[in-house]
Structure formats: structure tokens, C-alpha cells
Design a protein around this motif. Sequence first.
Motif, PDB file in Angstrom:
ATOM      1  N   GLU A  93       0.804  -1.234   0.000  1.00 52.84           N
ATOM      2  CA  GLU A  93       0.000   0.000   0.000  1.00 52.84           C
ATOM      3  C   GLU A  93       0.834   1.280   0.000  1.00 52.84           C
ATOM      4  OE1 GLU A  93      -3.343   0.269  -0.504  1.00 52.84           O
ATOM      5  OE2 GLU A  93      -3.272  -1.892  -0.779  1.00 52.84           O
ATOM      6  N   SER A  94       2.150   1.160  -0.128  1.00 55.76           N
ATOM      7  CA  SER A  94       2.970   2.368  -0.254  1.00 55.76           C
ATOM      8  C   SER A  94       2.922   2.851  -1.699  1.00 55.76           C
ATOM      9  CB  SER A  94       4.417   2.077   0.165  1.00 55.76           C
ATOM     10  OG  SER A  94       5.000   1.131  -0.718  1.00 55.76           O
ATOM     11  N   ALA A  95       3.228   4.118  -1.900  1.00 58.34           N
ATOM     12  CA  ALA A  95       3.171   4.715  -3.230  1.00 58.34           C
ATOM     13  C   ALA A  95       4.251   4.120  -4.127  1.00 58.34           C
ATOM     14  CB  ALA A  95       3.363   6.219  -3.128  1.00 58.34           C
ATOM     15  N   LEU A  96       3.901   3.867  -5.373  1.00 61.47           N
ATOM     16  CA  LEU A  96       4.877   3.410  -6.361  1.00 61.47           C
ATOM     17  C   LEU A  96       5.510   4.657  -6.964  1.00 61.47           C
ATOM     18  CD1 LEU A  96       6.102   0.983  -7.880  1.00 61.47           C
ATOM     19  CD2 LEU A  96       4.356   1.355  -9.622  1.00 61.47           C
ATOM     20  N   LYS A  97       6.757   4.920  -6.586  1.00 61.15           N
ATOM     21  CA  LYS A  97       7.441   6.146  -7.012  1.00 61.15           C
ATOM     22  C   LYS A  97       8.292   5.898  -8.247  1.00 61.15           C
ATOM     23  CE  LYS A  97       7.704   7.758  -2.257  1.00 61.15           C
ATOM     24  NZ  LYS A  97       8.599   8.052  -1.143  1.00 61.15           N
ATOM     25  N   ASN A  98       8.460   6.931  -9.033  1.00 57.08           N
ATOM     26  CA  ASN A  98       9.343   6.946 -10.206  1.00 57.08           C
ATOM     27  C   ASN A  98       8.972   5.912 -11.261  1.00 57.08           C
ATOM     28  OD1 ASN A  98      10.929   9.001  -8.977  1.00 57.08           O
ATOM     29  ND2 ASN A  98      11.981   7.430  -7.794  1.00 57.08           N
ATOM     30  N   ALA A  99       7.722   5.657 -11.427  1.00 57.23           N
ATOM     31  CA  ALA A  99       7.272   4.735 -12.468  1.00 57.23           C
ATOM     32  C   ALA A  99       7.106   5.496 -13.783  1.00 57.23           C
ATOM     33  CB  ALA A  99       5.949   4.098 -12.071  1.00 57.23           C
ATOM     34  N   GLU A 121       4.934  12.355 -12.436  1.00 55.07           N
ATOM     35  CA  GLU A 121       4.587  12.132 -11.038  1.00 55.07           C
ATOM     36  C   GLU A 121       4.351  13.476 -10.364  1.00 55.07           C
ATOM     37  OE1 GLU A 121       6.031   9.346  -7.319  1.00 55.07           O
ATOM     38  OE2 GLU A 121       7.399   9.694  -8.984  1.00 55.07           O
ATOM     39  N   ASN A 122       3.160  13.668  -9.855  1.00 57.20           N
ATOM     40  CA  ASN A 122       2.778  14.918  -9.217  1.00 57.20           C
ATOM     41  C   ASN A 122       3.102  14.859  -7.722  1.00 57.20           C
ATOM     42  OD1 ASN A 122       1.706  17.462  -9.042  1.00 57.20           O
ATOM     43  ND2 ASN A 122      -0.412  16.797  -9.019  1.00 57.20           N
ATOM     44  N   ASP A 123       2.564  13.868  -7.050  1.00 58.05           N
ATOM     45  CA  ASP A 123       2.878  13.555  -5.657  1.00 58.05           C
ATOM     46  C   ASP A 123       3.383  12.119  -5.646  1.00 58.05           C
ATOM     47  OD1 ASP A 123       1.993  15.989  -4.575  1.00 58.05           O
ATOM     48  OD2 ASP A 123      -0.092  15.303  -4.538  1.00 58.05           O
ATOM     49  N   ALA A 124       3.813  11.656  -4.497  1.00 63.38           N
ATOM     50  CA  ALA A 124       4.307  10.287  -4.405  1.00 63.38           C
ATOM     51  C   ALA A 124       3.210   9.309  -4.815  1.00 63.38           C
ATOM     52  CB  ALA A 124       4.774   9.991  -2.986  1.00 63.38           C
ATOM     53  N   GLY A 125       3.421   8.610  -5.909  1.00 62.33           N
ATOM     54  CA  GLY A 125       2.476   7.616  -6.391  1.00 62.33           C
ATOM     55  C   GLY A 125       1.289   8.161  -7.155  1.00 62.33           C
ATOM     56  N   THR A 126       1.194   9.476  -7.304  1.00 59.68           N
ATOM     57  CA  THR A 126       0.104  10.092  -8.066  1.00 59.68           C
ATOM     58  C   THR A 126       0.678  10.656  -9.352  1.00 59.68           C
ATOM     59  OG1 THR A 126      -1.046  10.674  -6.031  1.00 59.68           O
ATOM     60  CG2 THR A 126      -1.736  11.801  -8.028  1.00 59.68           C
ATOM     61  N   TYR A 127       0.117  10.216 -10.451  1.00 60.43           N
ATOM     62  CA  TYR A 127       0.623  10.606 -11.768  1.00 60.43           C
ATOM     63  C   TYR A 127      -0.477  11.343 -12.539  1.00 60.43           C
ATOM     64  CZ  TYR A 127       4.317   7.350 -10.561  1.00 60.43           C
ATOM     65  OH  TYR A 127       5.359   6.724  -9.929  1.00 60.43           O
ATOM     66  N   VAL A 128      -0.073  12.451 -13.185  1.00 60.57           N
ATOM     67  CA  VAL A 128      -1.010  13.287 -13.942  1.00 60.57           C
ATOM     68  C   VAL A 128      -0.509  13.354 -15.381  1.00 60.57           C
ATOM     69  CG1 VAL A 128      -2.042  15.586 -14.137  1.00 60.57           C
ATOM     70  CG2 VAL A 128      -1.550  14.629 -11.890  1.00 60.57           C
ATOM     71  N   SER A 129      -1.444  13.305 -16.327  1.00 53.90           N
ATOM     72  CA  SER A 129      -1.046  13.349 -17.738  1.00 53.90           C
ATOM     73  C   SER A 129      -0.455  14.710 -18.089  1.00 53.90           C
ATOM     74  CB  SER A 129      -2.242  13.044 -18.639  1.00 53.90           C
ATOM     75  OG  SER A 129      -3.230  14.037 -18.517  1.00 53.90           O
ATOM     76  N   ARG A 130       0.550  14.685 -18.943  1.00 59.00           N
ATOM     77  CA  ARG A 130       1.171  15.933 -19.410  1.00 59.00           C
ATOM     78  C   ARG A 130       0.262  16.642 -20.415  1.00 59.00           C
ATOM     79  NH1 ARG A 130       6.468  12.818 -19.554  1.00 59.00           N
ATOM     80  NH2 ARG A 130       7.649  13.725 -17.843  1.00 59.00           N
ATOM     81  N   ASN A 131      -0.405  15.861 -21.227  1.00 65.29           N
ATOM     82  CA  ASN A 131      -1.263  16.449 -22.254  1.00 65.29           C
ATOM     83  C   ASN A 131      -2.724  16.349 -21.851  1.00 65.29           C
ATOM     84  OD1 ASN A 131       0.015  13.980 -22.586  1.00 65.29           O
ATOM     85  ND2 ASN A 131       0.040  14.044 -24.765  1.00 65.29           N
ATOM     86  N   ALA A 132      -3.509  17.203 -22.449  1.00 65.64           N
ATOM     87  CA  ALA A 132      -4.937  17.277 -22.132  1.00 65.64           C
ATOM     88  C   ALA A 132      -5.695  16.147 -22.823  1.00 65.64           C
ATOM     89  CB  ALA A 132      -5.498  18.617 -22.578  1.00 65.64           C
ATOM     90  N   LEU A 133      -6.797  15.768 -22.209  1.00 66.93           N
ATOM     91  CA  LEU A 133      -7.713  14.788 -22.789  1.00 66.93           C
ATOM     92  C   LEU A 133      -9.050  15.490 -22.988  1.00 66.93           C
ATOM     93  CD1 LEU A 133      -8.110  11.819 -23.647  1.00 66.93           C
ATOM     94  CD2 LEU A 133      -8.989  11.402 -21.349  1.00 66.93           C
ATOM     95  N   PRO A 134      -9.532  15.578 -24.236  1.00 69.19           N
ATOM     96  CA  PRO A 134     -10.805  16.266 -24.480  1.00 69.19           C
ATOM     97  C   PRO A 134     -11.956  15.644 -23.699  1.00 69.19           C
ATOM     98  CG  PRO A 134      -9.676  15.800 -26.545  1.00 69.19           C
ATOM     99  CD  PRO A 134      -8.929  15.087 -25.463  1.00 69.19           C
ATOM    100  N   GLU A 135     -12.976  16.445 -23.458  1.00 69.26           N
ATOM    101  CA  GLU A 135     -14.170  15.972 -22.762  1.00 69.26           C
ATOM    102  C   GLU A 135     -14.796  14.808 -23.511  1.00 69.26           C
ATOM    103  OE1 GLU A 135     -15.664  16.842 -19.814  1.00 69.26           O
ATOM    104  OE2 GLU A 135     -13.854  18.019 -19.475  1.00 69.26           O
ATOM    105  N   GLY A 136     -15.541  13.994 -22.798  1.00 73.31           N
ATOM    106  CA  GLY A 136     -16.236  12.876 -23.419  1.00 73.31           C
ATOM    107  C   GLY A 136     -15.804  11.558 -22.812  1.00 73.31           C
ATOM    108  N   ARG A 137     -16.303  10.502 -23.405  1.00 69.92           N
ATOM    109  CA  ARG A 137     -16.011   9.143 -22.938  1.00 69.92           C
ATOM    110  C   ARG A 137     -14.799   8.624 -23.692  1.00 69.92           C
ATOM    111  NH1 ARG A 137     -20.158   4.215 -23.877  1.00 69.92           N
ATOM    112  NH2 ARG A 137     -18.841   2.571 -23.054  1.00 69.92           N
ATOM    113  N   TRP A 138     -13.808   8.126 -22.955  1.00 64.61           N
ATOM    114  CA  TRP A 138     -12.575   7.601 -23.536  1.00 64.61           C
ATOM    115  C   TRP A 138     -12.220   6.283 -22.864  1.00 64.61           C
ATOM    116  CZ3 TRP A 138     -10.249  10.031 -27.580  1.00 64.61           C
ATOM    117  CH2 TRP A 138     -10.636  11.345 -27.830  1.00 64.61           C
ATOM    118  N   LYS A 139     -11.619   5.400 -23.637  1.00 62.55           N
ATOM    119  CA  LYS A 139     -11.077   4.154 -23.096  1.00 62.55           C
ATOM    120  C   LYS A 139      -9.563   4.308 -23.095  1.00 62.55           C
ATOM    121  CE  LYS A 139     -11.260  -0.809 -23.458  1.00 62.55           C
ATOM    122  NZ  LYS A 139     -11.873  -1.953 -24.133  1.00 62.55           N
TER     123      LYS A 139
END
Length: 158
Positions: A93-99, A121-139
Motif C-alpha cells: 500500500e505504499s506509493a509506487l514512485k518513479n514509475a 509524477e505529481n505527488d508520491a504515487g500520483t501521476y497526472v497526464s502531461r497532455n490534455a484529454l478532451p471531454e467525453g467518454r474515452w477508453k
Amino acid sequence: MKMEIIKPKKFTGYHATAMIVAFFAVVVSVNMVMARFAVSTFGGTVVDNSYVASQKYNKWLAEARKQQAHGWTASQIIRVQDRVAVMVRQADESALKNAEITAVAEHPVGRSDPIILSFVENDAGTYVSRNALPEGRWKLRIAISHGGNKMALAQEVL
């Protein structure tokens, strides 16, 4: 007491025509409603070629077992403004860092081209996309790698 004899109404060609037209109107209406539901809720293809998929099935099972062995878990993808974020945890349950995390975002019914996302990696174990994803349903087909181990998963983002 006088008894009245009730005469049955005649069954004419008009009655037969009305019954046939009503029957086919109901059938066509139900088919149109079902077709509309099918088209509006269809999430895209699951497998492009089922024969090829069946040939790779055992390999996919082995990869899934290997993936489960390192015990990583990923949270549900969430939207953060125009970007997406995911939290990845190790077995303890610890954050997976530097993935390294990448994803391919596909529109479920192919209304737009796939979008390749890379994550930071934004925070330890939290990753945010660099590029935007348009609104709507995506897989999203997500690939996570760290220290020689890999994890692949697919999630939907609304």
C-alpha cells in the motif's frame, strides 16, 4: 320475455389489412428502438480479430499472473481539469514512485483519432497526464513500468 339475437360483425378485408399493418408497425417500431439503443450504447470492438486473440490467450494469462505477482494496484482514472490522474500503489500500500506511465486514449466508437498520453509524477504515487484529454467518454489503455516490472490495464474515463 323476448330474447334478442346478437349478430356477429363481419370480418372484412379492411379488418385484415388493419391487423397486418398494425402488426408490422409494432415490429418495425421495436426494431428501430432496439437498433437505436444498440448504436448509442455500443462501446466499440473488444477484439479486432477473435482468431488471433485466441492464439495469444495463454500468453495473456501468463502475463496477467506475472502482473498480479508484484501486487501493484491502480486507482480509477479521474479527471483533473483537462488532464487525467491515477494513483499507483505497491503490494504493501505504499506509493509506487518513479514509475513510467503512458496511455493511449481511444474514443469508444472511433469518432476521433487515438491520443497518446504521458504521465508525470505529481505527488508520491500520483501521476497526472502531461497532455490534455478532451471531454467525453474515452477508453484508456495504460502501461506502467518500474524496475523491470510491467502492468497493463484498461479503464474508461467519462
